[in-house]
Design a protein around this motif. Sequence first.
Motif, PDB file in Angstrom:
ATOM      1  N   LEU A  23      -5.314   3.121   3.856  1.00 49.39           N
ATOM      2  CA  LEU A  23      -4.148   3.559   2.909  1.00 49.39           C
ATOM      3  C   LEU A  23      -2.776   3.162   3.304  1.00 49.39           C
ATOM      4  CD1 LEU A  23      -5.766   7.244   2.368  1.00 49.39           C
ATOM      5  CD2 LEU A  23      -5.665   5.238   0.709  1.00 49.39           C
ATOM      6  N   TYR A  24      -2.604   3.263   4.388  1.00 50.54           N
ATOM      7  CA  TYR A  24      -1.309   2.789   5.003  1.00 50.54           C
ATOM      8  C   TYR A  24      -0.866   1.199   4.685  1.00 50.54           C
ATOM      9  CZ  TYR A  24       2.551   1.863   8.375  1.00 50.54           C
ATOM     10  OH  TYR A  24       3.947   1.168   8.810  1.00 50.54           O
ATOM     11  N   ASN A  25      -2.343   0.412   4.838  1.00 49.84           N
ATOM     12  CA  ASN A  25      -1.900  -1.069   4.576  1.00 49.84           C
ATOM     13  C   ASN A  25      -1.696  -1.275   3.153  1.00 49.84           C
ATOM     14  OD1 ASN A  25      -1.955  -3.853   5.348  1.00 49.84           O
ATOM     15  ND2 ASN A  25      -3.682  -3.903   4.168  1.00 49.84           N
ATOM     16  N   ARG A  26      -2.320  -0.589   2.242  1.00 49.99           N
ATOM     17  CA  ARG A  26      -1.959  -0.649   0.943  1.00 49.99           C
ATOM     18  C   ARG A  26      -0.722  -0.055   0.657  1.00 49.99           C
ATOM     19  NH1 ARG A  26      -7.716   1.437  -1.738  1.00 49.99           N
ATOM     20  NH2 ARG A  26      -9.029  -0.126  -1.417  1.00 49.99           N
ATOM     21  N   SER A  27      -0.204   0.849   0.847  1.00 50.98           N
ATOM     22  CA  SER A  27       1.067   1.482   0.950  1.00 50.98           C
ATOM     23  C   SER A  27       2.093   0.399   1.339  1.00 50.98           C
ATOM     24  CB  SER A  27       1.338   2.807   1.681  1.00 50.98           C
ATOM     25  OG  SER A  27       2.706   3.337   1.644  1.00 50.98           O
ATOM     26  N   LEU A  28       1.921  -0.328   2.706  1.00 41.56           N
ATOM     27  CA  LEU A  28       2.837  -1.173   2.846  1.00 41.56           C
ATOM     28  C   LEU A  28       2.760  -2.419   1.919  1.00 41.56           C
ATOM     29  CD1 LEU A  28       2.399  -1.657   6.699  1.00 41.56           C
ATOM     30  CD2 LEU A  28       4.348  -0.771   5.511  1.00 41.56           C
ATOM     31  N   GLN A  29       1.624  -2.764   1.495  1.00 37.96           N
ATOM     32  CA  GLN A  29       1.667  -3.837   0.510  1.00 37.96           C
ATOM     33  C   GLN A  29       2.382  -3.489  -0.547  1.00 37.96           C
ATOM     34  OE1 GLN A  29      -2.772  -4.394  -0.234  1.00 37.96           O
ATOM     35  NE2 GLN A  29      -2.825  -5.989   1.868  1.00 37.96           N
ATOM     36  N   LYS A  30       2.085  -2.374  -1.265  1.00 35.19           N
ATOM     37  CA  LYS A  30       2.900  -2.124  -2.598  1.00 35.19           C
ATOM     38  C   LYS A  30       4.358  -1.936  -2.423  1.00 35.19           C
ATOM     39  CE  LYS A  30      -0.706   1.023  -4.597  1.00 35.19           C
ATOM     40  NZ  LYS A  30      -1.100   2.272  -4.661  1.00 35.19           N
ATOM     41  N   LYS A  31       4.786  -1.408  -1.225  1.00 38.06           N
ATOM     42  CA  LYS A  31       6.244  -1.504  -0.797  1.00 38.06           C
ATOM     43  C   LYS A  31       6.774  -3.042  -0.755  1.00 38.06           C
ATOM     44  CE  LYS A  31       9.643   0.337   2.488  1.00 38.06           C
ATOM     45  NZ  LYS A  31       9.565   1.074   3.661  1.00 38.06           N
ATOM     46  N   GLN A  32       5.872  -3.767  -0.148  1.00 36.17           N
ATOM     47  CA  GLN A  32       6.439  -5.031   0.062  1.00 36.17           C
ATOM     48  C   GLN A  32       6.572  -5.795  -1.384  1.00 36.17           C
ATOM     49  OE1 GLN A  32       7.301  -6.826   2.950  1.00 36.17           O
ATOM     50  NE2 GLN A  32       8.019  -8.389   1.511  1.00 36.17           N
ATOM     51  N   ALA A  33       5.491  -5.666  -2.225  1.00 38.84           N
ATOM     52  CA  ALA A  33       5.548  -5.992  -3.742  1.00 38.84           C
ATOM     53  C   ALA A  33       6.829  -5.606  -4.485  1.00 38.84           C
ATOM     54  CB  ALA A  33       4.349  -5.541  -4.307  1.00 38.84           C
ATOM     55  N   ARG A  34       7.024  -4.526  -4.147  1.00 32.04           N
ATOM     56  CA  ARG A  34       8.316  -3.870  -4.900  1.00 32.04           C
ATOM     57  C   ARG A  34       9.415  -4.567  -4.436  1.00 32.04           C
ATOM     58  NH1 ARG A  34       5.616   1.138  -4.332  1.00 32.04           N
ATOM     59  NH2 ARG A  34       7.077   1.740  -2.475  1.00 32.04           N
ATOM     60  N   GLN A  35       9.558  -4.759  -2.916  1.00 31.84           N
ATOM     61  CA  GLN A  35      10.725  -5.463  -2.506  1.00 31.84           C
ATOM     62  C   GLN A  35      10.845  -6.720  -2.864  1.00 31.84           C
ATOM     63  OE1 GLN A  35      10.509  -4.631   1.915  1.00 31.84           O
ATOM     64  NE2 GLN A  35      11.412  -2.504   1.509  1.00 31.84           N
ATOM     65  N   ASN A  36       9.599  -7.534  -3.054  1.00 32.51           N
ATOM     66  CA  ASN A  36       9.581  -8.876  -3.587  1.00 32.51           C
ATOM     67  C   ASN A  36      10.289  -8.883  -4.658  1.00 32.51           C
ATOM     68  OD1 ASN A  36       8.824  -9.622  -0.969  1.00 32.51           O
ATOM     69  ND2 ASN A  36       6.730  -9.963  -1.749  1.00 32.51           N
ATOM     70  N   GLN A  37       9.615  -8.190  -5.710  1.00 31.41           N
ATOM     71  CA  GLN A  37      10.081  -7.886  -7.115  1.00 31.41           C
ATOM     72  C   GLN A  37      11.654  -7.546  -7.190  1.00 31.41           C
ATOM     73  OE1 GLN A  37       8.085  -5.043  -9.367  1.00 31.41           O
ATOM     74  NE2 GLN A  37       8.726  -5.989 -11.479  1.00 31.41           N
ATOM     75  N   ALA A  38      12.101  -6.964  -6.426  1.00 34.37           N
ATOM     76  CA  ALA A  38      13.563  -6.595  -6.314  1.00 34.37           C
ATOM     77  C   ALA A  38      14.382  -7.582  -5.992  1.00 34.37           C
ATOM     78  CB  ALA A  38      13.832  -5.356  -5.460  1.00 34.37           C
ATOM     79  N   ARG A  39      13.795  -8.438  -4.998  1.00 35.89           N
ATOM     80  CA  ARG A  39      14.370  -9.631  -4.634  1.00 35.89           C
ATOM     81  C   ARG A  39      14.705 -10.716  -5.678  1.00 35.89           C
ATOM     82  NH1 ARG A  39      12.767  -9.459   0.239  1.00 35.89           N
ATOM     83  NH2 ARG A  39      10.729 -10.541  -0.207  1.00 35.89           N
ATOM     84  N   VAL A  40      13.628 -10.749  -6.572  1.00 37.12           N
ATOM     85  CA  VAL A  40      13.611 -11.735  -7.875  1.00 37.12           C
ATOM     86  C   VAL A  40      14.795 -11.086  -8.685  1.00 37.12           C
ATOM     87  CG1 VAL A  40      12.168 -12.682  -9.680  1.00 37.12           C
ATOM     88  CG2 VAL A  40      11.227 -12.466  -7.342  1.00 37.12           C
ATOM     89  N   ILE A  41      14.684  -9.835  -9.030  1.00 36.15           N
ATOM     90  CA  ILE A  41      15.542  -9.389 -10.153  1.00 36.15           C
ATOM     91  C   ILE A  41      16.849  -9.460  -9.609  1.00 36.15           C
ATOM     92  CG2 ILE A  41      16.133  -7.084 -11.143  1.00 36.15           C
ATOM     93  CD1 ILE A  41      13.241  -6.332 -10.718  1.00 36.15           C
TER      94      ILE A  41
END
Length: 259
Positions: A23-41
């Motif tokens: 669950l912690y790893n999935r949470s980190l992955q989601k957080k990283q995905a959001r940050q990557n998306q934020a970087r693109v935006i």
Amino acid sequence: MSAIGLILAIAVPLTLLMLGAVLYNRSLQKKQARQNQARVIRQKAGDLLEALEYLMLVDNHKDIQSAVLERISELYDLAAKQAGTDAAGEPFDPEPYSQKIQAATSYRKVLKSDRELKYGRRQFSSILKALSLMAKKKVISETAMVEYRRYLKMTLLEREVDTYTAQGDVAASRGDIVTAANYFKAARKLLIEFDIQFPEKNARVKAIAEKTAALYRGEKNELPEDTVDNLSKALSKEAAAETNEFGMPTDPDAVKKRY
């Protein structure tokens, strides 16, 4: 303790520990995905801001620029929301740009070089794409979009034609008939092939044609010496080997150097 009890005593904590790790790893992955998306935006917002800053240098249509600035603010806000509080960074402040837009009274009508012409086309294209997306999202009306698109295409045409004509005038003042004629030809070609009709179009084509005819009649286009020097520095600071899309040397002296 029975064997089963011992197994459960060991297995249950391990299972819970593994589940927590997953669950912690999935949470980190989601957080990283959001940050990557934020970087693109944020990158898209930065690119659009660069386009807006360039537009502010060469034009002063306040409605278009204000609309684009609003879109940039929305993108930065969306990026901050995606990134979260830990990685949001400094918030974007549109106020200095808004003040500059409202205060602007002058702009450049002649671009500095063929390289800047290409750069300008990219920036105008970015603005047009942003406006098109804003129209789809009902941020601006379709009527406004059509009006803005026509205005921007007309403005870019004027800058291109004025720049090529200025380059031709500089070459003509030096007696470089071949280069001058090529620049005038490029300006006429842009006007003739432009897909929007406007009242001054034929008159401008005719005026540039007259400039070309004057070259071959031996009527030298005399410009003030300081004007020639300034235009030469501004318009001709390109690599000698480079050519523009019409196959003309960006250095007005390049033709002379070959012969």
